[in-house]
Design a protein around this motif. Sequence first.
Motif, mmCIF file in Angstrom:
data_model
loop_
_atom_site.group_PDB
_atom_site.id
_atom_site.type_symbol
_atom_site.label_atom_id
_atom_site.label_comp_id
_atom_site.label_asym_id
_atom_site.label_seq_id
_atom_site.Cartn_x
_atom_site.Cartn_y
_atom_site.Cartn_z
ATOM 1 N N GLN A 209 0.802 -1.215 0.000
ATOM 2 C CA GLN A 209 0.000 0.000 0.000
ATOM 3 C C GLN A 209 0.842 1.276 0.000
ATOM 4 O OE1 GLN A 209 -3.577 -0.289 2.665
ATOM 5 N NE2 GLN A 209 -2.578 -2.171 3.348
ATOM 6 N N ARG A 210 2.136 1.174 -0.336
ATOM 7 C CA ARG A 210 3.028 2.326 -0.350
ATOM 8 C C ARG A 210 3.664 2.486 -1.731
ATOM 9 N NH1 ARG A 210 2.079 5.176 4.430
ATOM 10 N NH2 ARG A 210 1.418 3.631 5.959
ATOM 11 N N MET A 211 4.169 3.694 -1.971
ATOM 12 C CA MET A 211 4.764 3.967 -3.278
ATOM 13 C C MET A 211 5.893 2.987 -3.589
ATOM 14 S SD MET A 211 3.896 6.211 -5.603
ATOM 15 C CE MET A 211 3.176 7.602 -4.728
ATOM 16 N N LYS A 212 6.670 2.610 -2.575
ATOM 17 C CA LYS A 212 7.778 1.684 -2.801
ATOM 18 C C LYS A 212 7.308 0.301 -3.230
ATOM 19 C CE LYS A 212 7.937 0.453 2.121
ATOM 20 N NZ LYS A 212 8.724 0.576 3.368
ATOM 21 N N ASP A 213 6.027 0.014 -3.048
ATOM 22 C CA ASP A 213 5.491 -1.309 -3.378
ATOM 23 C C ASP A 213 5.040 -1.429 -4.834
ATOM 24 O OD1 ASP A 213 5.786 -2.214 -0.703
ATOM 25 O OD2 ASP A 213 3.938 -1.182 -0.157
ATOM 26 N N VAL A 214 5.070 -0.329 -5.576
ATOM 27 C CA VAL A 214 4.672 -0.388 -6.992
ATOM 28 C C VAL A 214 5.696 -1.225 -7.754
ATOM 29 C CG1 VAL A 214 4.312 0.946 -9.095
ATOM 30 C CG2 VAL A 214 3.466 1.818 -6.904
ATOM 31 N N ASN A 215 5.219 -2.239 -8.442
ATOM 32 C CA ASN A 215 6.126 -3.127 -9.178
ATOM 33 C C ASN A 215 5.937 -3.078 -10.689
ATOM 34 O OD1 ASN A 215 3.997 -5.156 -9.847
ATOM 35 N ND2 ASN A 215 4.020 -5.511 -7.634
ATOM 36 N N PHE A 216 4.870 -2.427 -11.137
ATOM 37 C CA PHE A 216 4.623 -2.302 -12.580
ATOM 38 C C PHE A 216 3.911 -0.983 -12.834
ATOM 39 C CE2 PHE A 216 1.796 -2.850 -16.304
ATOM 40 C CZ PHE A 216 2.732 -3.198 -17.267
ATOM 41 N N GLY A 217 4.392 -0.254 -13.818
ATOM 42 C CA GLY A 217 3.749 0.989 -14.207
ATOM 43 C C GLY A 217 3.498 1.018 -15.699
ATOM 44 N N TYR A 218 2.331 1.543 -16.065
ATOM 45 C CA TYR A 218 1.964 1.607 -17.487
ATOM 46 C C TYR A 218 1.274 2.935 -17.759
ATOM 47 C CZ TYR A 218 -0.151 0.473 -22.000
ATOM 48 O OH TYR A 218 -0.512 0.483 -23.329
ATOM 49 N N LEU A 219 1.700 3.597 -18.807
ATOM 50 C CA LEU A 219 1.048 4.825 -19.247
ATOM 51 C C LEU A 219 0.957 4.817 -20.765
ATOM 52 C CD1 LEU A 219 3.488 5.668 -16.944
ATOM 53 C CD2 LEU A 219 1.857 7.569 -16.773
ATOM 54 N N TYR A 220 -0.174 5.280 -21.280
ATOM 55 C CA TYR A 220 -0.356 5.361 -22.727
ATOM 56 C C TYR A 220 -0.785 6.770 -23.071
ATOM 57 C CZ TYR A 220 -1.747 4.417 -27.513
ATOM 58 O OH TYR A 220 -1.839 4.446 -28.884
ATOM 59 N N ASP A 221 0.000 7.419 -23.931
ATOM 60 C CA ASP A 221 -0.260 8.788 -24.364
ATOM 61 C C ASP A 221 -1.165 8.736 -25.599
ATOM 62 O OD1 ASP A 221 -0.162 11.341 -25.493
ATOM 63 O OD2 ASP A 221 1.930 11.661 -24.957
ATOM 64 N N PHE A 222 -2.390 9.224 -25.450
ATOM 65 C CA PHE A 222 -3.353 9.152 -26.550
ATOM 66 C C PHE A 222 -3.087 10.199 -27.626
ATOM 67 C CE2 PHE A 222 -5.536 6.957 -23.131
ATOM 68 C CZ PHE A 222 -5.997 5.833 -23.793
ATOM 69 N N GLY A 223 -2.180 11.131 -27.378
ATOM 70 C CA GLY A 223 -1.802 12.081 -28.415
ATOM 71 C C GLY A 223 -0.728 11.536 -29.328
ATOM 72 N N THR A 224 0.346 11.050 -28.738
ATOM 73 C CA THR A 224 1.481 10.551 -29.528
ATOM 74 C C THR A 224 1.377 9.068 -29.865
ATOM 75 O OG1 THR A 224 2.760 10.000 -27.561
ATOM 76 C CG2 THR A 224 2.998 12.244 -28.426
ATOM 77 N N GLY A 225 0.544 8.344 -29.101
ATOM 78 C CA GLY A 225 0.507 6.891 -29.249
ATOM 79 C C GLY A 225 1.673 6.204 -28.568
ATOM 80 N N GLU A 226 2.420 6.917 -27.726
ATOM 81 C CA GLU A 226 3.568 6.325 -27.043
ATOM 82 C C GLU A 226 3.128 5.510 -25.832
ATOM 83 O OE1 GLU A 226 7.197 9.390 -27.978
ATOM 84 O OE2 GLU A 226 5.792 9.937 -26.384
ATOM 85 N N GLU A 227 3.815 4.397 -25.637
ATOM 86 C CA GLU A 227 3.533 3.478 -24.534
ATOM 87 C C GLU A 227 4.740 3.444 -23.607
ATOM 88 O OE1 GLU A 227 1.588 -0.787 -24.734
ATOM 89 O OE2 GLU A 227 3.753 -0.931 -25.126
ATOM 90 N N TRP A 228 4.508 3.828 -22.346
ATOM 91 C CA TRP A 228 5.562 3.900 -21.341
ATOM 92 C C TRP A 228 5.338 2.798 -20.318
ATOM 93 C CZ3 TRP A 228 8.952 8.137 -21.925
ATOM 94 C CH2 TRP A 228 8.505 9.164 -22.762
ATOM 95 N N THR A 229 6.374 2.028 -20.014
ATOM 96 C CA THR A 229 6.239 0.931 -19.054
ATOM 97 C C THR A 229 7.465 0.872 -18.148
ATOM 98 O OG1 THR A 229 7.211 -0.637 -20.640
ATOM 99 C CG2 THR A 229 4.808 -0.511 -20.569
ATOM 100 N N ALA A 230 7.257 0.309 -16.969
ATOM 101 C CA ALA A 230 8.375 0.086 -16.041
ATOM 102 C C ALA A 230 8.064 -1.117 -15.172
ATOM 103 C CB ALA A 230 8.617 1.322 -15.165
ATOM 104 N N ARG A 231 9.103 -1.851 -14.811
ATOM 105 C CA ARG A 231 9.011 -2.950 -13.854
ATOM 106 C C ARG A 231 10.065 -2.748 -12.776
ATOM 107 N NH1 ARG A 231 5.669 -6.999 -15.768
ATOM 108 N NH2 ARG A 231 5.256 -6.932 -18.018
ATOM 109 N N ARG A 232 9.650 -2.863 -11.535
ATOM 110 C CA ARG A 232 10.557 -2.613 -10.417
ATOM 111 C C ARG A 232 11.769 -3.526 -10.481
ATOM 112 N NH1 ARG A 232 7.458 -3.571 -5.285
ATOM 113 N NH2 ARG A 232 8.177 -5.706 -5.566
ATOM 114 N N GLY A 233 12.951 -2.931 -10.424
ATOM 115 C CA GLY A 233 14.198 -3.684 -10.443
ATOM 116 C C GLY A 233 14.635 -4.155 -11.809
ATOM 117 N N GLU A 234 13.828 -3.878 -12.846
ATOM 118 C CA GLU A 234 14.153 -4.356 -14.187
ATOM 119 C C GLU A 234 14.421 -3.229 -15.178
ATOM 120 O OE1 GLU A 234 11.473 -7.308 -15.705
ATOM 121 O OE2 GLU A 234 11.155 -8.214 -13.725
ATOM 122 N N GLY A 235 13.766 -2.083 -14.997
ATOM 123 C CA GLY A 235 13.995 -0.984 -15.918
ATOM 124 C C GLY A 235 12.713 -0.328 -16.375
ATOM 125 N N ALA A 236 12.887 0.586 -17.321
ATOM 126 C CA ALA A 236 11.768 1.341 -17.887
ATOM 127 C C ALA A 236 11.942 1.405 -19.396
ATOM 128 C CB ALA A 236 11.716 2.744 -17.289
#
Length: 266
Positions: A110-137
């Motif tokens: 339940q804390r910010m440090k516990d986030v293990n996967f992040g996903y964002l999709y920009d509907f203007g550019t069509g860019e897909e941003w992802t990250a996995r904790r300890g693995e990269g972005a």
Amino acid sequence: MTDWLATCRAAVADVQGVLVDLPTRVEREPVVGTGEGGDETTVVDAEVERVVIALLDDRLDDYTLVSEEIGEVVKGSGRPWLVLDPVDGSLNAKRGVPHFCLSLAVADGQRMKDVNFGYLYDFGTGEEWTARRGEGAWLDGAPLGAVRPKDEIELLAFEATLTSSIAEKASNVVGLAHRLRVMGSLALALCNLAAGRIDGVCSLKGARSVDIAAAQLLVREVGLAIDLFEHPPFEDAPLDLEPRSRVVAAANDELCARLAAALALS
């Protein structure tokens, strides 16, 4: 095990359908209520959240969802924790400005440090941003981190702001930042920082976890600095809807501290 990337991409497809059905501000901007996050809920906010939650509900038996409009929803065991901003950059979305995104973070606590996967999709550019904790972005599958923000701030993004707030705070960063950008999406500003496209980010009002939970993982995975300087430490920030602190982010801790000091000036 849930394929989070596939789930997020399916959500994007559903959101794109909503945007086609609501093509202009005439359809998108009518206010239909007030979200649990405190902002007005427009038709586009409500419809995008509805289709994303429907998809999650269909695919998952267990979760705790924190979302800007509906608040907190618990299903089954309540794990994992999902932090959703259906439309980050709502004003851009309702006016048809092509700079807004879907943001989803997955956490094992339940804390910010516990986030293990992040996903964002920009509907203007069509860019897909992802990250996995300890693995990269990654941006569209290509690793981020080779191009970093500058150690002197050429471009600083002001986000979560009004004209009056910009007028109040802009003079405080003279000599610290060469130019300002106000693009209208805090989450995407953090993504662009992670890609080295801008050199700093400041929110001029308190940031909520739905605004930053996914994007902060990109920032941290590429070794940049981010701080909720009015409510530290950043890592222990709760994944809820309370705007406890403004956020600053930059290439290193020293620049973050200088940005925080500038914002703290009256």
